[in-house]
Design an enzyme around this catalytic site. Structure first.
Site, PDB file in Angstrom:
ATOM      1  NE  ARG A  76      -2.766  -1.122   3.337  1.00  0.00           N
ATOM      2  CZ  ARG A  76      -3.583  -1.016   4.370  1.00  0.00           C
ATOM      3  NH1 ARG A  76      -4.863  -0.814   4.177  1.00  0.00           N
ATOM      4  NH2 ARG A  76      -3.136  -1.120   5.593  1.00  0.00           N
ATOM      5  CD  GLU A 113       1.247 -10.336  16.077  1.00  0.00           C
ATOM      6  OE1 GLU A 113       0.296 -10.987  16.497  1.00  0.00           O
ATOM      7  OE2 GLU A 113       1.145  -9.179  15.612  1.00  0.00           O
TER       8      GLU A 113
END
Length: 188
Positions: A76, A113
């Site tokens: 993005r 993560e």
């Protein structure tokens, strides 16, 4: 595009973001609230305001461009970095996921993560001393921005600043980018 008044564009852009960004609960997985920016992109006035407010991070107090290139981070970040580069009259340089660029690259891996990711930059994309504005949509943990900064510095260029639509204050993104100046149009 007509440049909005520099003294009001960040506030107006922030208002547009607050009005148009849509929270999507449980996407892409349960417990996550995804910030959907596509309504901002679909509104030409709001998109123009956002682009100019982000581009201001690549200008000095007189409005003069102080960067040579805008680096957009996959994916993005590309959508935002391209018009920001045009607004500044600067070059656009993409930072891509591993294996997506066709020529010799520098690579930087960083922790996620749930694993690890690798970003790449063409070795000839930036020159020694080039000043670079890093642009992305969201600053979360800061891993993508930190890895991109390392790529920029490996090429001999200088990271001037980071500009993002929003930063997530409950995650350590600001800490991860260290002393790099940050322009964020909205803090969540």
């Amino acid at each position: 595009m007509t440049r909005p008044d520099a003294t009001t564009s960040p506030e107006i852009a922030t208002d547009a973001l607050r009005r148009l960004v849509v929270d999507v609960p449980d996407f892409p997985e349960p417990g996550v609230v995804f910030k959907d920016i596509t309504p901002v992109l679909a509104d030409p006035v709001a998109f123009g305001l956002v682009v100019e407010a982000l581009a201001d991070a690549g200008r000095d107090e007189t409005g003069q461009r102080v960067v040579d290139h805008v680096v957009g981070m996959e994916a993005r970040g590309f959508i935002l970095a391209a018009p920001v580069a045009l607004a500044l009259g600067a070059g656009l340089v993409p930072v891509r996921k591993a294996g997506k660029l066709p020529r010799a690259t520098y690579s930087e891996s960083y922790a996620l993560e749930y694993g690890e990711a690798t970003l790449e930059l063409h070795q000839d994309a930036l020159g020694a001393g080039d000043r670079v504005l890093l642009v992305d949509d969201v600053l979360a943990t800061g891993g993508t921005v930190a890895a991109t900064r390392r790529l920029v510095e490996r090429s001999g260029a200088v990271a001037h600043a980071v500009a993002v639509l929003m930063d997530l204050s409950f995650l350590p993104g600001r800490e991860a980018i260290g002393d790099l100046p940050l322009t964020s149009l909205m803090t969540v």
